[in-house]
Design a protein around this motif. Structure first.
Motif, PDB file in Angstrom:
ATOM      1  N   ALA A   1     -44.452  70.359 194.864  1.00  0.00           N
ATOM      2  CA  ALA A   1     -44.888  69.243 195.922  1.00  0.00           C
ATOM      3  C   ALA A   1     -45.957  68.564 195.350  1.00  0.00           C
ATOM      4  O   ALA A   1     -47.057  68.998 194.944  1.00  0.00           O
ATOM      5  CB  ALA A   1     -45.020  69.553 197.138  1.00  0.00           C
ATOM      6  N   ASN A   2     -46.228  67.184 194.977  1.00  0.00           N
ATOM      7  CA  ASN A   2     -47.271  66.180 194.793  1.00  0.00           C
ATOM      8  C   ASN A   2     -47.650  66.148 193.360  1.00  0.00           C
ATOM      9  O   ASN A   2     -48.294  65.595 193.045  1.00  0.00           O
ATOM     10  CB  ASN A   2     -48.439  66.874 195.548  1.00  0.00           C
ATOM     11  N   GLN A   3     -46.712  66.990 192.363  1.00  0.00           N
ATOM     12  CA  GLN A   3     -46.977  66.995 191.200  1.00  0.00           C
ATOM     13  C   GLN A   3     -46.175  65.488 190.661  1.00  0.00           C
ATOM     14  O   GLN A   3     -45.238  65.209 191.357  1.00  0.00           O
ATOM     15  CB  GLN A   3     -46.281  68.146 190.351  1.00  0.00           C
ATOM     16  N   GLN A   4     -46.854  65.019 189.597  1.00  0.00           N
ATOM     17  CA  GLN A   4     -46.174  63.821 188.984  1.00  0.00           C
ATOM     18  C   GLN A   4     -46.126  63.675 187.444  1.00  0.00           C
ATOM     19  O   GLN A   4     -46.962  64.390 186.869  1.00  0.00           O
ATOM     20  CB  GLN A   4     -46.811  62.629 189.269  1.00  0.00           C
ATOM     21  N   ILE A   5     -44.892  63.334 187.036  1.00  0.00           N
ATOM     22  CA  ILE A   5     -44.694  63.237 185.724  1.00  0.00           C
ATOM     23  C   ILE A   5     -44.511  61.951 185.311  1.00  0.00           C
ATOM     24  O   ILE A   5     -43.838  61.036 185.791  1.00  0.00           O
ATOM     25  CB  ILE A   5     -43.375  64.058 185.135  1.00  0.00           C
ATOM     26  N   VAL A   6     -45.080  61.540 184.049  1.00  0.00           N
ATOM     27  CA  VAL A   6     -45.164  60.108 183.894  1.00  0.00           C
ATOM     28  C   VAL A   6     -44.387  59.824 182.208  1.00  0.00           C
ATOM     29  O   VAL A   6     -44.933  60.755 181.493  1.00  0.00           O
ATOM     30  CB  VAL A   6     -46.494  59.553 183.909  1.00  0.00           C
ATOM     31  N   ILE A   7     -43.566  59.415 181.974  1.00  0.00           N
ATOM     32  CA  ILE A   7     -42.851  59.071 180.758  1.00  0.00           C
ATOM     33  C   ILE A   7     -42.922  57.690 180.115  1.00  0.00           C
ATOM     34  O   ILE A   7     -42.719  56.863 180.991  1.00  0.00           O
ATOM     35  CB  ILE A   7     -41.416  59.527 181.036  1.00  0.00           C
ATOM     36  N   ASN A   8     -43.735  57.760 179.263  1.00  0.00           N
ATOM     37  CA  ASN A   8     -43.680  56.402 178.415  1.00  0.00           C
ATOM     38  C   ASN A   8     -42.560  56.152 177.069  1.00  0.00           C
ATOM     39  O   ASN A   8     -42.989  57.140 176.235  1.00  0.00           O
ATOM     40  CB  ASN A   8     -45.181  56.013 178.148  1.00  0.00           C
ATOM     41  N   SER A   9     -41.872  55.615 177.153  1.00  0.00           N
ATOM     42  CA  SER A   9     -40.705  55.519 175.961  1.00  0.00           C
ATOM     43  C   SER A   9     -41.126  54.104 175.367  1.00  0.00           C
ATOM     44  O   SER A   9     -40.303  53.927 174.482  1.00  0.00           O
ATOM     45  CB  SER A   9     -39.425  55.531 176.645  1.00  0.00           C
ATOM     46  N   ASN A  10     -42.099  53.237 175.415  1.00  0.00           N
ATOM     47  CA  ASN A  10     -42.525  52.114 174.689  1.00  0.00           C
ATOM     48  C   ASN A  10     -42.566  52.583 173.097  1.00  0.00           C
ATOM     49  O   ASN A  10     -43.526  53.551 173.004  1.00  0.00           O
ATOM     50  CB  ASN A  10     -43.407  51.448 175.298  1.00  0.00           C
ATOM     51  N   ALA A  11     -42.437  51.817 172.054  1.00  0.00           N
ATOM     52  CA  ALA A  11     -42.471  52.122 170.874  1.00  0.00           C
ATOM     53  C   ALA A  11     -43.873  52.148 170.428  1.00  0.00           C
ATOM     54  O   ALA A  11     -44.800  51.296 171.067  1.00  0.00           O
ATOM     55  CB  ALA A  11     -42.038  50.890 170.219  1.00  0.00           C
ATOM     56  N   GLY A  12     -44.258  53.287 169.903  1.00  0.00           N
ATOM     57  CA  GLY A  12     -45.747  53.488 169.509  1.00  0.00           C
ATOM     58  C   GLY A  12     -46.489  54.109 170.789  1.00  0.00           C
ATOM     59  O   GLY A  12     -47.722  54.314 170.421  1.00  0.00           O
ATOM     60  N   GLU A  13     -45.806  54.252 171.593  1.00  0.00           N
ATOM     61  CA  GLU A  13     -46.853  54.703 172.740  1.00  0.00           C
ATOM     62  C   GLU A  13     -46.163  56.022 173.369  1.00  0.00           C
ATOM     63  O   GLU A  13     -46.426  56.463 174.580  1.00  0.00           O
ATOM     64  CB  GLU A  13     -46.948  53.737 174.073  1.00  0.00           C
ATOM     65  N   LYS A  14     -44.987  56.565 172.904  1.00  0.00           N
ATOM     66  CA  LYS A  14     -44.348  57.622 173.474  1.00  0.00           C
ATOM     67  C   LYS A  14     -44.979  58.811 173.896  1.00  0.00           C
ATOM     68  O   LYS A  14     -45.619  59.355 173.216  1.00  0.00           O
ATOM     69  CB  LYS A  14     -43.018  58.194 172.612  1.00  0.00           C
ATOM     70  N   SER A  15     -45.032  59.214 175.224  1.00  0.00           N
ATOM     71  CA  SER A  15     -45.762  60.120 175.577  1.00  0.00           C
ATOM     72  C   SER A  15     -44.996  60.607 177.143  1.00  0.00           C
ATOM     73  O   SER A  15     -44.179  59.993 177.614  1.00  0.00           O
ATOM     74  CB  SER A  15     -47.238  59.751 176.099  1.00  0.00           C
ATOM     75  N   ILE A  16     -45.365  62.105 177.343  1.00  0.00           N
ATOM     76  CA  ILE A  16     -45.046  62.711 178.872  1.00  0.00           C
ATOM     77  C   ILE A  16     -46.261  63.460 179.164  1.00  0.00           C
ATOM     78  O   ILE A  16     -46.779  64.152 178.530  1.00  0.00           O
ATOM     79  CB  ILE A  16     -43.882  63.646 178.578  1.00  0.00           C
ATOM     80  N   TYR A  17     -46.597  62.947 180.385  1.00  0.00           N
ATOM     81  CA  TYR A  17     -47.742  63.842 181.086  1.00  0.00           C
ATOM     82  C   TYR A  17     -47.471  64.258 182.297  1.00  0.00           C
ATOM     83  O   TYR A  17     -46.642  63.856 183.231  1.00  0.00           O
ATOM     84  CB  TYR A  17     -48.934  62.912 181.102  1.00  0.00           C
ATOM     85  N   LEU A  18     -48.116  65.530 182.617  1.00  0.00           N
ATOM     86  CA  LEU A  18     -47.933  66.107 184.056  1.00  0.00           C
ATOM     87  C   LEU A  18     -49.362  66.000 184.695  1.00  0.00           C
ATOM     88  O   LEU A  18     -50.447  66.346 184.307  1.00  0.00           O
ATOM     89  CB  LEU A  18     -47.244  67.445 183.931  1.00  0.00           C
ATOM     90  N   TYR A  19     -49.337  65.427 185.956  1.00  0.00           N
ATOM     91  CA  TYR A  19     -50.529  65.297 186.664  1.00  0.00           C
ATOM     92  C   TYR A  19     -50.447  66.226 187.847  1.00  0.00           C
ATOM     93  O   TYR A  19     -49.540  66.142 188.706  1.00  0.00           O
ATOM     94  CB  TYR A  19     -50.660  63.704 187.252  1.00  0.00           C
ATOM     95  N   THR A  20     -51.350  66.941 188.003  1.00  0.00           N
ATOM     96  CA  THR A  20     -51.299  67.874 188.922  1.00  0.00           C
ATOM     97  C   THR A  20     -52.964  67.992 189.838  1.00  0.00           C
ATOM     98  O   THR A  20     -53.917  68.039 189.091  1.00  0.00           O
ATOM     99  CB  THR A  20     -51.219  69.399 188.755  1.00  0.00           C
ATOM    100  N   GLU A  21     -53.107  67.011 191.011  1.00  0.00           N
ATOM    101  CA  GLU A  21     -54.195  66.821 191.373  1.00  0.00           C
ATOM    102  C   GLU A  21     -55.063  65.828 190.642  1.00  0.00           C
ATOM    103  O   GLU A  21     -54.772  64.815 190.046  1.00  0.00           O
ATOM    104  CB  GLU A  21     -54.898  67.731 192.229  1.00  0.00           C
ATOM    105  N   SER A  22     -56.095  66.439 190.032  1.00  0.00           N
ATOM    106  CA  SER A  22     -56.918  65.715 189.089  1.00  0.00           C
ATOM    107  C   SER A  22     -56.872  66.221 187.639  1.00  0.00           C
ATOM    108  O   SER A  22     -57.403  65.400 186.799  1.00  0.00           O
ATOM    109  CB  SER A  22     -58.572  65.880 189.471  1.00  0.00           C
TER     110      SER A  22
END
Length: 283
Positions: A213-234
Motif C-alpha cells: 500500500a502507498n508504493q508507486q511505480i513510474v514507467i517511462n516508455s519515451n524514446a531515449g528516456e526508457k525507465s522504471i522506478y519504484l517510489y516508497t515514501e521518500s
C-alpha cells in the motif's frame, strides 16, 4: 499571428515579440511535416518494390531575420542565443499550437558588409516532432462510485464503491508515434504483478512485483528516456530488473489509444495515471 522564443541551456530567453525594435522575423522554414526516409528493395519478378523500413528524418529549421540599428550591437547580441554547436529550445505559439522543439545550431550566416544585414540561422532538430508545452494527465481507478443522493443507511451498511477488476481508458497522444509515462499506485492494499495494455497496438507491459500500500511505480516508455522506478515514501529505486521478460514497452500511435489495466491480484487497489505531452507533425 505567431510568436517565437529561443531558450538557451542556461535558461536565457529571447522573445521576438519583445524585441521588435531590434529584429524582424522575415521567414521561418521547416515548420511543416518532417520528411520520411523510406528504405526499399526492388522485386525481380514483379512490378513495384518491397518496403523494408521507414522513419521520419531530422528537422531543419531555418530562421531569416532582419537586424535593425544599431546593427553591430544587435548582431552581437544574437550570437549569445545562436552560438555554434549550442543546444537550444524553440517555443512556437500561434492560434492552434503552443509547442516546443529542441535543436542544435548548425550555422549563423550573414554578410557583414551589407548595409542591410539579414542573417540566416540553421537549426538541426534530431527529434523532428513538436511537443506540447502542457502535460495531459489522465487518471482513473478500478473503483466505481455507488454513492448517490438521497440515501439511507440500512443496519448492514452500504457499499460506497465497487471494484470492477479491469478498466479501459482512451488517451489522445497527438499526431505522431510516441511513448508515455504511466504511474501505478497501490491504494489501500497490495497489488501483485500489475499490467498495462495498449489495446490499440497490442503492447502489454507487466511488472513482476507485489506492491505494498502507498508504493508507486513510474514507467517511462519515451524514446531515449526508457525507465522504471519504484517510489516508497521518500526513497526511489531503479526497477528495470522487475520488467517481465519479453514484455513490450508501451507505444502509442497517433490519435486515441485504448488503455487497459489489470493485475494478477489486487487490481481493485490500483490507481493509474497516464502522462503525455502530445506530439505534432508541424505548426
Amino acid at each position: 499571428m505567431f510568436n517565437l522564443i529561443v531558450e538557451t541551456q542556461n535558461g536565457e530567453r529571447l522573445d521576438f515579440s519583445q524585441v521588435r525594435d531590434k529584429y524582424d522575423i522575415l521567414s521561418v522554414d521547416g515548420l511543416t511535416s518532417p520528411d520520411t526516409n523510406i528504405n526499399t528493395s526492388s522485386l525481380y519478378y514483379t512490378d513495384g518494390c518491397l518496403v523494408n523500413s521507414m522513419r521520419a528524418e531530422k528537422r531543419n529549421i531555418v530562421i531569416n531575420l532582419n537586424i535593425k540599428s544599431p546593427i553591430e550591437t544587435n548582431r552581437l547580441e544574437l550570437y549569445k542565443f545562436f552560438a555554434c554547436k549550442a543546444k537550444i529550445t524553440l517555443y512556437w505559439t500561434n492560434d492552434s499550437r503552443d509547442v516546443y522543439i529542441k535543436g542544435i545550431i548548425e550555422k549563423f550566416e550573414t554578410n557583414l558588409f551589407d548595409k542591410v544585414q539579414q542573417p540566416q540561422i540553421s537549426i538541426i532538430c534530431p527529434q523532428p516532432y513538436f511537443i506540447s508545452t502542457t502535460e495531459d494527465v489522465i487518471g482513473f481507478t478500478d473503483n466505481e462510485s455507488l454513492f448517490e443522493f438521497p440515501f439511507s443507511i440500512p443496519d448492514m451498511g452500504i457499499t460506497m464503491g465497487e471494484g470492477k477488476g479491469r478498466i479501459s481508458q482512451l488517451v489522445d497522444v497527438g499526431e505522431a508515434n510516441t511513448g508515455i509515462i504511466v504511474k501505478i499506485t497501490a491504494v489501500g492494499g497490495a497489488v501483485t504483478n500489475p499490467s498495462i495494455t495498449n489495446r490499440t497496438t497490442g503492447d502489454t507491459f507487466t511488472i513482476n512485483y507485489t506492491m505494498s500500500a502507498n508504493q508507486q511505480i513510474v514507467i517511462n516508455s519515451n524514446a531515449g528516456e526508457k525507465s522504471i522506478y519504484l517510489y516508497t515514501e521518500s526513497s526511489k529505486k531503479n526497477f528495470l530488473s522487475k520488467r517481465k521478460y519479453g514484455t513490450k514497452w508501451i507505444t502509442c500511435v497517433p490519435g486515441y489509444n485504448d488503455f487497459y489495466y489489470t493485475a494478477e491480484s489486487g487490481s481493485a487497489n490500483m490507481q493509474v495515471e497516464f502522462i503525455v505531452n502530445k506530439k505534432y507533425q508541424g505548426v
